[in-house]
Design a protein around this motif. Structure first.
Motif, PDB file in Angstrom:
ATOM      1  N   TRP B 125       0.882  -1.120   0.007  1.00 42.92           N
ATOM      2  CA  TRP B 125      -0.120   0.079   0.001  1.00 42.92           C
ATOM      3  C   TRP B 125       0.665   1.116  -0.190  1.00 42.92           C
ATOM      4  CZ3 TRP B 125      -1.113   3.188   4.597  1.00 42.92           C
ATOM      5  CH2 TRP B 125      -2.022   4.275   4.048  1.00 42.92           C
ATOM      6  N   ASN B 126       1.886   1.061   0.874  1.00 38.75           N
ATOM      7  CA  ASN B 126       2.892   2.377   0.895  1.00 38.75           C
ATOM      8  C   ASN B 126       3.831   2.512  -0.403  1.00 38.75           C
ATOM      9  OD1 ASN B 126       3.778   4.461   2.600  1.00 38.75           O
ATOM     10  ND2 ASN B 126       5.507   3.186   3.076  1.00 38.75           N
ATOM     11  N   HIS B 127       3.600   1.441  -1.137  1.00 31.55           N
ATOM     12  CA  HIS B 127       4.501   1.559  -2.476  1.00 31.55           C
ATOM     13  C   HIS B 127       3.827   1.895  -3.511  1.00 31.55           C
ATOM     14  CE1 HIS B 127       7.855   0.615  -5.083  1.00 31.55           C
ATOM     15  NE2 HIS B 127       6.967  -0.475  -5.608  1.00 31.55           N
ATOM     16  N   ASN B 128       2.653   1.410  -3.779  1.00 30.56           N
ATOM     17  CA  ASN B 128       1.939   1.652  -5.014  1.00 30.56           C
ATOM     18  C   ASN B 128       0.311   1.975  -4.706  1.00 30.56           C
ATOM     19  OD1 ASN B 128       0.887  -0.799  -4.595  1.00 30.56           O
ATOM     20  ND2 ASN B 128       1.753  -1.825  -6.256  1.00 30.56           N
ATOM     21  N   GLY B 129      -0.143   2.195  -3.427  1.00 27.22           N
ATOM     22  CA  GLY B 129      -1.476   2.368  -3.070  1.00 27.22           C
ATOM     23  C   GLY B 129      -2.347   1.322  -3.179  1.00 27.22           C
ATOM     24  N   ASP B 130      -1.955   0.035  -3.361  1.00 30.92           N
ATOM     25  CA  ASP B 130      -2.625  -1.013  -3.143  1.00 30.92           C
ATOM     26  C   ASP B 130      -3.235  -1.584  -2.104  1.00 30.92           C
ATOM     27  OD1 ASP B 130      -4.070  -3.551  -3.936  1.00 30.92           O
ATOM     28  OD2 ASP B 130      -2.347  -4.452  -4.907  1.00 30.92           O
ATOM     29  N   PHE B 131      -4.603  -1.519  -1.689  1.00 29.90           N
ATOM     30  CA  PHE B 131      -5.241  -1.620  -0.461  1.00 29.90           C
ATOM     31  C   PHE B 131      -5.726  -3.076  -0.285  1.00 29.90           C
ATOM     32  CE2 PHE B 131      -8.316  -1.279   2.703  1.00 29.90           C
ATOM     33  CZ  PHE B 131      -7.758  -0.612   3.743  1.00 29.90           C
ATOM     34  N   GLY B 132      -5.638  -3.934  -1.494  1.00 21.32           N
ATOM     35  CA  GLY B 132      -6.089  -5.415  -1.220  1.00 21.32           C
ATOM     36  C   GLY B 132      -5.702  -6.089  -0.172  1.00 21.32           C
ATOM     37  N   ILE B 133      -4.410  -6.416  -0.028  1.00 27.83           N
ATOM     38  CA  ILE B 133      -3.954  -7.387   1.080  1.00 27.83           C
ATOM     39  C   ILE B 133      -4.108  -6.765   2.211  1.00 27.83           C
ATOM     40  CG2 ILE B 133      -1.738  -8.448   1.762  1.00 27.83           C
ATOM     41  CD1 ILE B 133      -0.986  -8.663  -1.199  1.00 27.83           C
ATOM     42  N   LEU B 134      -3.682  -5.680   2.422  1.00 25.09           N
ATOM     43  CA  LEU B 134      -3.831  -4.730   3.633  1.00 25.09           C
ATOM     44  C   LEU B 134      -5.397  -5.051   4.153  1.00 25.09           C
ATOM     45  CD1 LEU B 134      -2.233  -1.419   4.478  1.00 25.09           C
ATOM     46  CD2 LEU B 134      -4.609  -1.850   5.158  1.00 25.09           C
ATOM     47  N   GLY B 135      -6.272  -4.687   3.270  1.00 30.16           N
ATOM     48  CA  GLY B 135      -7.856  -4.767   3.757  1.00 30.16           C
ATOM     49  C   GLY B 135      -7.977  -6.217   4.154  1.00 30.16           C
ATOM     50  N   LEU B 136      -7.614  -7.144   3.504  1.00 31.12           N
ATOM     51  CA  LEU B 136      -7.808  -8.739   3.591  1.00 31.12           C
ATOM     52  C   LEU B 136      -7.221  -8.905   5.182  1.00 31.12           C
ATOM     53  CD1 LEU B 136      -8.962 -11.335   2.553  1.00 31.12           C
ATOM     54  CD2 LEU B 136      -6.688 -11.864   1.738  1.00 31.12           C
ATOM     55  N   GLY B 137      -5.895  -8.604   5.496  1.00 33.44           N
ATOM     56  CA  GLY B 137      -5.262  -8.792   6.747  1.00 33.44           C
ATOM     57  C   GLY B 137      -6.030  -8.092   7.700  1.00 33.44           C
ATOM     58  N   LEU B 138      -6.366  -6.937   7.499  1.00 30.37           N
ATOM     59  CA  LEU B 138      -7.333  -6.478   8.774  1.00 30.37           C
ATOM     60  C   LEU B 138      -8.666  -7.137   9.007  1.00 30.37           C
ATOM     61  CD1 LEU B 138      -7.416  -2.449   8.085  1.00 30.37           C
ATOM     62  CD2 LEU B 138      -6.707  -3.684   9.933  1.00 30.37           C
ATOM     63  N   VAL B 139      -9.330  -7.413   7.830  1.00 33.74           N
ATOM     64  CA  VAL B 139     -10.581  -8.359   8.018  1.00 33.74           C
ATOM     65  C   VAL B 139     -10.262  -9.564   8.938  1.00 33.74           C
ATOM     66  CG1 VAL B 139     -12.400  -9.698   6.896  1.00 33.74           C
ATOM     67  CG2 VAL B 139     -11.686  -7.421   6.075  1.00 33.74           C
ATOM     68  N   ILE B 140      -9.311 -10.348   8.424  1.00 31.03           N
ATOM     69  CA  ILE B 140      -8.901 -11.441   9.137  1.00 31.03           C
ATOM     70  C   ILE B 140      -8.552 -11.345  10.558  1.00 31.03           C
ATOM     71  CG2 ILE B 140      -7.144 -13.690   9.220  1.00 31.03           C
ATOM     72  CD1 ILE B 140      -7.275 -13.279   5.910  1.00 31.03           C
ATOM     73  N   THR B 141      -7.781 -10.114  10.670  1.00 28.27           N
ATOM     74  CA  THR B 141      -7.291  -9.906  11.930  1.00 28.27           C
ATOM     75  C   THR B 141      -8.465  -9.666  13.123  1.00 28.27           C
ATOM     76  OG1 THR B 141      -5.072  -8.724  11.457  1.00 28.27           O
ATOM     77  CG2 THR B 141      -5.711  -8.406  13.458  1.00 28.27           C
ATOM     78  N   PHE B 142      -9.296  -8.795  12.512  1.00 27.25           N
ATOM     79  CA  PHE B 142     -10.670  -8.589  13.424  1.00 27.25           C
ATOM     80  C   PHE B 142     -11.611  -9.814  13.452  1.00 27.25           C
ATOM     81  CE2 PHE B 142      -9.427  -4.084  12.711  1.00 27.25           C
ATOM     82  CZ  PHE B 142      -9.819  -3.679  13.997  1.00 27.25           C
ATOM     83  N   ALA B 143     -11.593 -10.528  12.531  1.00 23.62           N
ATOM     84  CA  ALA B 143     -12.292 -11.706  12.721  1.00 23.62           C
ATOM     85  C   ALA B 143     -11.702 -12.715  13.876  1.00 23.62           C
ATOM     86  CB  ALA B 143     -12.523 -12.597  11.456  1.00 23.62           C
ATOM     87  N   GLY B 144     -10.398 -12.682  13.880  1.00 22.61           N
ATOM     88  CA  GLY B 144      -9.643 -13.386  14.838  1.00 22.61           C
ATOM     89  C   GLY B 144      -9.892 -13.104  16.113  1.00 22.61           C
ATOM     90  N   ILE B 145      -9.881 -11.560  16.336  1.00 23.22           N
ATOM     91  CA  ILE B 145     -10.214 -10.850  17.843  1.00 23.22           C
ATOM     92  C   ILE B 145     -11.588 -11.252  18.245  1.00 23.22           C
ATOM     93  CG2 ILE B 145     -10.308  -8.729  18.931  1.00 23.22           C
ATOM     94  CD1 ILE B 145      -8.168  -7.686  16.968  1.00 23.22           C
ATOM     95  N   ALA B 146     -12.407 -11.001  17.130  1.00 17.83           N
ATOM     96  CA  ALA B 146     -13.891 -11.222  17.499  1.00 17.83           C
ATOM     97  C   ALA B 146     -14.237 -12.684  17.827  1.00 17.83           C
ATOM     98  CB  ALA B 146     -14.973 -10.835  16.158  1.00 17.83           C
ATOM     99  N   ASN B 147     -13.627 -13.758  17.035  1.00 17.83           N
ATOM    100  CA  ASN B 147     -13.786 -15.051  17.796  1.00 17.83           C
ATOM    101  C   ASN B 147     -13.116 -15.261  19.038  1.00 17.83           C
ATOM    102  OD1 ASN B 147     -14.921 -17.618  16.845  1.00 17.83           O
ATOM    103  ND2 ASN B 147     -12.802 -18.400  16.772  1.00 17.83           N
ATOM    104  N   TRP B 148     -12.143 -14.884  19.336  1.00 13.73           N
ATOM    105  CA  TRP B 148     -11.439 -14.881  20.399  1.00 13.73           C
ATOM    106  C   TRP B 148     -12.228 -14.183  21.619  1.00 13.73           C
ATOM    107  CZ3 TRP B 148      -5.434 -13.350  21.075  1.00 13.73           C
ATOM    108  CH2 TRP B 148      -4.870 -14.088  22.102  1.00 13.73           C
ATOM    109  N   TRP B 149     -12.687 -13.105  21.410  1.00  9.94           N
ATOM    110  CA  TRP B 149     -13.448 -12.509  22.406  1.00  9.94           C
ATOM    111  C   TRP B 149     -14.849 -13.221  22.834  1.00  9.94           C
ATOM    112  CZ3 TRP B 149     -14.918  -6.700  22.681  1.00  9.94           C
ATOM    113  CH2 TRP B 149     -13.585  -5.815  22.678  1.00  9.94           C
ATOM    114  N   ARG B 150     -15.501 -13.883  21.616  1.00 11.50           N
ATOM    115  CA  ARG B 150     -16.672 -14.678  21.631  1.00 11.50           C
ATOM    116  C   ARG B 150     -16.370 -15.871  22.734  1.00 11.50           C
ATOM    117  NH1 ARG B 150     -18.897 -19.170  19.914  1.00 11.50           N
ATOM    118  NH2 ARG B 150     -16.850 -19.372  18.604  1.00 11.50           N
TER     119      ARG B 150
END
Lengths: 120, 391
Positions: B125-150
């Motif tokens: 993202w920093n290199h060429n503004g591509d948000f795809g992998i960064l966004g996917l990483g965020l979604v998976i991270t938050f899914a992990g956190i949400a499941n851990w909380w649950r």
């Protein structure tokens, strides 16, 4: 950490405050005021360092011993906590004080015995 | 009799998860109100000390934090409503586990995978503004956190694993794990400090020469370096955020350890003082109120931190990250601020759990282990504050 795990001197310190946590809060607040005051008093450089480092050590002890319960935990936990500081001291000495301009005023016993190429 | 004994009887299944959703919505509304108020005040107040701008930035940061907290609250409520979650629901008898056992979880691994993708994506993202992998990483991270909380909402703490090998035999495994983690944290902050020391000992700063770096008095010699503390100590107004933050962190450590001591008490009794009695009317609220106070103080720390950063970056004498002095300051204080933010997410979970009466003397050790992390963050600030703000 329950009250019975405290030593006599800790009980004596904690008594006027109700418990050791209240005492520790008062201690940390007081020493932070001293810390800020020392800088505003414009003391000479080395006196300021001495105050900041001493105050920092007292505050670190208060947090680690009573808030983090090291005083009531098995000794192996304290040893574990102290272990990385050996490497931190090495880093501070070997990297932090290895700047040629930085070591000019230091005594030889705390100067790394090499001359790095920094700034060359 | 413990207040939990009475609370356990009626909480859990009976208290609807709607309360988490309602609190979440309330937080978002509060954030919007704070934002609107701060923007309104910004239009009316004009001071030379930049107080109007500080209110403007503070309002935005407080709103952002409340929106994040509120969104998580709503998600927690929705997920737990959908899955029938709640403490007491952690039964795993079917697959051979003890009824109360809190078995291993995939959530940390899911979260770690998400963070790995996030960091890889961050470079892209920093290199060429591509948000795809960064966004996917965020979604998976938050899914992990949400499941851990649950999963952890139901943990009643009745099966704390104990180490049996030397040298930690007889000590709780999670406590040992937390200390080993903190050891690695000491190394991270140690590397920041050694870098700073190396740079600082080579610089000519306001400690060495009395001059005016900003062109109003005696000019400074060549090679003079403006460090963060020179700007921060310009006036009481510029030092105030850092000083308040120091007291806020100390106080937050105190409120957390107070929450722990109340959660651990088997024979809890209401404090006799008028103020303490009001603050802690029963054991559940004693734990919850102290956890929420810790959450508030940690949030205050971040708000003031970003007000201070904004003033330093955009003030009369910009102190930016593209200098060595700026880089070492923002990286160190930023890493510390990130630790505070992570701590706030855990505190948010703890507060929601406390709201439902989820803490008892059986599982209060989780507060203790998180407390180690939070106190470490306080401990790191004990070193950062004099080194970067005062000296």
């Amino acid at each position: 950490m329950s009250e019975h795990q405290l030593a006599k001197w800790e009980h004596a310190l904690a008594k006027p405050f109700g418990n050791i946590y209240n005492f520790n809060l008062a201690l940390l607040m007081l020493f932070t005021v001293i810390e800020v005051g020392a800088v505003y008093m414009n003391l000479p450089r080395y006196e300021t360092w001495a105050v900041l480092i001493s105050v920092g050590m007292v505050k670190a002890f208060g947090i680690a011993a009573w808030f983090m319960h090291l005083r009531g935990d098995p000794v192996i936990i304290t040893r574990t906590a102290i272990f990385p500081f050996f490497f931190v001291i090495l880093m501070l000495w070997g990297i932090g004080l290895s700047n040629p301009a930085g070591i000019e005023d230091l005594p030889s016993w705390c100067t790394p015995p090499w001359v790095p190429a920094y700034g060359a | 009799m413990s207040a939990y004994a009475t609370h356990e009887g009626k909480s859990g299944h009976e208290e609807p998860w709607m309360s988490a959703i309602a609190i979440g919505v309330g937080m978002i509304l509060l954030g919007v109100i704070i934002l609107a108020t701060s923007q309104g005040m910004h239009s009316f107040i004009h001071t030379t000390e930049g107080l109007d701008h500080a209110i403007y930035i503070g309002g935005m940061v407080a709103c952002a934090l409340l929106v994040i907290f509120g969104t998580i609250g709503i998600l927690v409520g929705l997920v737990n409503t959908a899955s029938g979650g709640g403490y007491g629901d952690d039964d795993h008898g079917e697959d051979g586990y003890d009824e109360h056992a809190h078995h291993g979880s995939w959530s940390p691994i899911i979260m770690a995978f998400g963070i790995m993708l996030f960091l890889m994506g961050f470079i892209k993202w920093n290199h060429n503004g591509d948000f795809g992998i960064l966004g996917l990483g965020l979604v998976i991270t938050f899914a992990g956190i949400a499941n851990w909380w649950r999963e952890d909402f139901g943990n009643d703490g009745k099966s704390e694993p104990i180490a049996f090998g030397e040298p930690f035999g007889g000590i709780e495994v999670r406590k040992v794990g937390m200390w080993i983690f903190l050891m690695s944290e000491v190394m991270i902050f140690g590397s920041f400090f050694s870098s700073y020391l190396r740079l600082r000992t080579g610089w000519t700063t306001h400690w060495d020469v009395k001059c005016d770096a900003f062109g109003h008095g005696t000019p400074c010699p060549d090679g003079y370096v403006v460090v963060a503390s020179e700007l921060i100590n310009e006036s009481i107004w510029t030092l105030l955020p850092g000083a308040i933050n120091t007291f806020a962190l100390i106080l937050s450590s105190f409120t957390l350890v107070t929450a722990l001591s109340h959660a651990k008490k088997i024979d809890w009794q209401k404090p006799t003082g008028k103020l303490t009695g009001w603050w802690m009317p029963d054991q559940r609220r004693a734990v919850r109120n102290n956890l929420v106070a810790t959450l508030f103080l940690g949030s205050l720390f971040l708000v003031l931190k970003l007000i201070e950063w904004d003033h330093m970056m955009n003030g009369a004498h910009p102190f930016t990250i593209d200098t060595l002095a700026g880089s070492v300051f923002y990286v160190t204080t930023g890493a510390h601020g990130f630790h505070v933010f992570v701590g706030l997410l855990v505190l948010l979970f703890f507060s929601f759990k406390a709201q439902r009466g989820g803490w008892s003397p059986d599982n209060a050790q989780s507060i203790e282990y998180f407390g180690l992390y939070w106190h470490f963050v306080d401990l790191a600030w004990v070193a950062i504050f004099p080194a970067f703000y005062l000296y």
